[in-house]
Design a protein around this motif. Structure first.
Motif, short mmCIF file in Angstrom:
data_model
loop_
_atom_site.label_atom_id
_atom_site.label_comp_id
_atom_site.label_asym_id
_atom_site.label_seq_id
_atom_site.Cartn_x
_atom_site.Cartn_y
_atom_site.Cartn_z
N PRO A 3 -10.75 1.36 -9.36
CA PRO A 3 -9.58 0.51 -9.57
C PRO A 3 -8.62 1.15 -10.56
N GLY A 4 -7.41 0.68 -10.57
CA GLY A 4 -6.45 1.14 -11.56
C GLY A 4 -5.31 1.96 -11.03
N GLY A 5 -5.26 2.21 -9.72
CA GLY A 5 -4.11 2.89 -9.15
C GLY A 5 -4.00 4.34 -9.55
N LEU A 6 -5.11 5.04 -9.71
CA LEU A 6 -5.08 6.44 -10.10
C LEU A 6 -4.95 7.34 -8.88
N VAL A 7 -3.99 8.27 -8.96
CA VAL A 7 -3.87 9.34 -7.97
C VAL A 7 -4.35 10.61 -8.67
N LEU A 47 3.48 -3.70 -7.96
CA LEU A 47 2.74 -2.44 -8.02
C LEU A 47 1.91 -2.26 -6.75
N PRO A 48 2.08 -1.14 -6.02
CA PRO A 48 1.30 -0.93 -4.81
C PRO A 48 -0.08 -0.34 -5.11
N GLU A 49 -0.94 -0.41 -4.14
CA GLU A 49 -2.26 0.20 -4.20
C GLU A 49 -2.19 1.55 -3.50
N ILE A 99 0.86 -1.18 0.00
CA ILE A 99 0.00 0.00 0.00
C ILE A 99 0.90 1.23 0.00
N LEU A 100 0.58 2.20 -0.86
CA LEU A 100 1.35 3.43 -0.97
C LEU A 100 0.55 4.60 -0.43
N ALA A 101 1.07 5.26 0.58
CA ALA A 101 0.44 6.46 1.16
C ALA A 101 0.88 7.68 0.38
N VAL A 102 -0.08 8.46 -0.09
CA VAL A 102 0.22 9.68 -0.84
C VAL A 102 -0.58 10.84 -0.24
N PRO A 103 0.00 12.06 -0.26
CA PRO A 103 -0.71 13.21 0.32
C PRO A 103 -1.65 13.87 -0.66
N GLY A 104 -2.63 13.09 -1.16
CA GLY A 104 -3.53 13.65 -2.15
C GLY A 104 -4.78 12.81 -2.31
N VAL A 105 -5.52 13.07 -3.36
CA VAL A 105 -6.83 12.47 -3.60
C VAL A 105 -6.67 11.17 -4.38
N VAL A 106 -7.22 10.09 -3.81
CA VAL A 106 -7.23 8.78 -4.47
C VAL A 106 -8.68 8.37 -4.67
N HIS A 112 -1.08 15.53 -11.07
CA HIS A 112 -2.47 15.55 -11.51
C HIS A 112 -2.69 14.35 -12.43
N GLY A 113 -3.64 13.50 -12.07
CA GLY A 113 -3.99 12.37 -12.91
C GLY A 113 -2.85 11.40 -13.14
N VAL A 114 -2.14 11.03 -12.09
CA VAL A 114 -1.01 10.10 -12.20
C VAL A 114 -1.50 8.67 -11.96
N ARG A 115 -1.24 7.80 -12.93
CA ARG A 115 -1.58 6.38 -12.78
C ARG A 115 -0.30 5.61 -12.47
N LEU A 116 -0.29 4.94 -11.33
CA LEU A 116 0.94 4.29 -10.87
C LEU A 116 1.49 3.30 -11.88
N ALA A 117 0.61 2.55 -12.53
CA ALA A 117 1.07 1.51 -13.45
C ALA A 117 1.87 2.08 -14.62
N ASP A 118 1.68 3.36 -14.93
CA ASP A 118 2.41 3.98 -16.04
C ASP A 118 3.86 4.27 -15.67
N HIS A 119 4.19 4.22 -14.39
CA HIS A 119 5.53 4.63 -13.95
C HIS A 119 6.25 3.58 -13.09
N TRP A 120 5.52 2.64 -12.53
CA TRP A 120 6.14 1.65 -11.63
C TRP A 120 6.86 0.60 -12.47
N PRO A 121 8.16 0.38 -12.23
CA PRO A 121 8.94 -0.47 -13.14
C PRO A 121 8.57 -1.95 -13.13
N ASP A 122 8.04 -2.46 -12.01
CA ASP A 122 7.74 -3.89 -11.92
C ASP A 122 6.26 -4.08 -11.62
N PRO A 123 5.46 -4.52 -12.60
CA PRO A 123 4.02 -4.66 -12.36
C PRO A 123 3.70 -5.67 -11.26
N ASP A 124 4.60 -6.61 -11.00
CA ASP A 124 4.35 -7.60 -9.95
C ASP A 124 4.43 -7.02 -8.54
#
Length: 398
Positions: A161-165, A188-190, A150-157, A174-186
């Motif tokens: 589904p889909g890991g959108l911040v 990937l945090p929520e 689980i990833l704690a972020v100081p913003g709106v989640v 603004h509109g950051v999707r974790l899967a677009d930037h996390w190097p290992d999909p296995d």
């Protein structure tokens, strides 16, 4: 007839959780002890225990004499070398990681001081992923395996589904999707809002008897979380708790969110530092601005005391509205506010006393957090453990 097998599975899942929770609360216990506590037959409990051992949730020690008539009991306990939860945190000035075992006890804790505000989200997330991999390797060396992240972020989640911040004003995201930037999909945090995780950690760990709580915390920004009837309230779309962007002065200074007069502009960390007259040179030497504020307030530094009083009154104004709307049992100040509570509480309480007039309210209902700035990261790590305790079938069977 189609519902029969599913219903049986649900009952077994509930009984597995019941046995696991009983061992967690009262270990060491024998199988007979568990059966006596949960009201199931010994053969039923023995089958459940076998499955929990197979799934890696429980261990059973060799038989030892108990002093009672009958065969010696074998002590059951949570597995200290098994499933674990990994919590990650991205703040404006740090990265964090924490691994907890099935007891919810931290086994690893890391905090890396670095500036993340206004940097590309992909770069920050890549660094968080590297820290995550490093800590997970250390956990494996301790005999633990990470079951959830689980990833704690100081913003709106959002509640989707889909890991959108959706929005993190103090990081510039603004509109950051974790899967677009996390190097290992296995791995990937929520994502989850840090204030929500801090409130849950407080509720789970601090012996909090209140069932309806407003938990407000500060780091770079100000976040709040609502526990209503013992459950986290996220709102229709997951946007609940944005206390820092409630206007306390409609014609006040502009905020990073685009509005004016938000609470953060009066009670946020940057605002308090500015009003306290702390120069960048002082902050660079201090390392921890909150500790510097506390040190100067404790020494009677007049500008700092005025800044904290001003912040407390603005915070009290916003919280008075929350009290009137939600009718909580208690208010908790978390995050950086915990370390400044000695100087914030008097003015917050004064504002509440003046404004909360249509319902009973006592000063004791407002208190500092028992966890402080550790709350969000601990809550992130413990979320996975709580899920396992509620549904042990999430663990694979050997």
């Amino acid at each position: 007839m189609e519902n029969g097998p599913a219903s049986q599975q649900d009952v077994r899942r509930q009984n597995l959780a019941l046995v696991l929770g009983t061992v967690r609360a009262h270990s060491p216990l024998s199988r007979a002890d568990v059966a006596a506590r949960v009201g199931l037959t010994r053969p039923a409990v023995s089958s459940l225990v076998d499955e929990l051992i197979e799934r890696g949730a429980l261990t059973e020690a060799p038989a030892t004499a108990s002093g009672r008539v009958g065969r010696p009991g074998r002590a059951l306990a949570l597995n200290d070398h098994g499933p674990a939860g990994l919590g990650l945190e991205i703040g404006a000035t740090h990265l964090g990681a924490c691994v907890v075992d099935l007891r919810g006890e931290p086994r690893l804790w890391r905090r890396v001081e670095q500036v993340n505000a206004d940097r590309p989200a992909g770069q920050v997330l890549a660094e968080a992923a590297a820290l995550s991999a490093e800590v997970e390797t250390e956990a494996t060396a301790l005999g633990l395996y990470v079951k959830g992240r689980i990833l704690a972020v100081p913003g709106v989640v959002p509640n989707a589904p889909g890991g959108l911040v959706e929005r993190v004003p103090n990081l510039g995201w603004h509109g950051v999707r974790l899967a677009d930037h996390w190097p290992d999909p296995d791995t990937l945090p929520e994502p989850e809002n840090e204030a929500n995780l801090g409130a849950l950690a407080e509720y789970w760990n601090a012996g909090q008897p209140a069932e309806t709580v407003v938990h407000v915390s500060a780091e770079t920004g100000i976040g709040a979380a609502l526990i209503i009837d013992g459950r986290l309230f996220r709102g229709a779309r997951g946007f609940a708790g944005e206390l820092g962007h409630i206007p306390v002065q409609p014609d006040g200074p502009g905020c990073a969110c685009g509005a004016r007069g938000c609470l953060e502009q009066f009670a946020g960390k940057a605002a308090v530092l500015r009003q306290a007259g702390l120069a960048q040179h002082d902050l660079a030497q201090a390392g921890d601005p909150v500790a510097l504020l506390a040190e100067r307030a404790g020494a009677g530094h007049a500008p700092t005391l005025r800044a904290l009083d001003h912040a407390g009154r603005a915070l009290g104004l916003a919280l008075a509205s929350a009290v009137e709307l939600i009718d909580p049992d208690s208010l908790v100040l978390g995050g950086a506010y915990t370390e400044l509570a000695d100087w914030l509480l008097p003015s917050v309480r004064a504002e509440l006393a003046a404004r909360v007039t249509v319902r009973p309210w006592t000063p004791q209902a407002l208190r500092p957090s028992a966890l402080g700035r550790r709350g969000p990261l601990l809550g992130a790590a413990q979320t996975t453990v709580r899920r396992i305790m509620a549904d042990p079938t999430l663990l694979p069977a050997d």
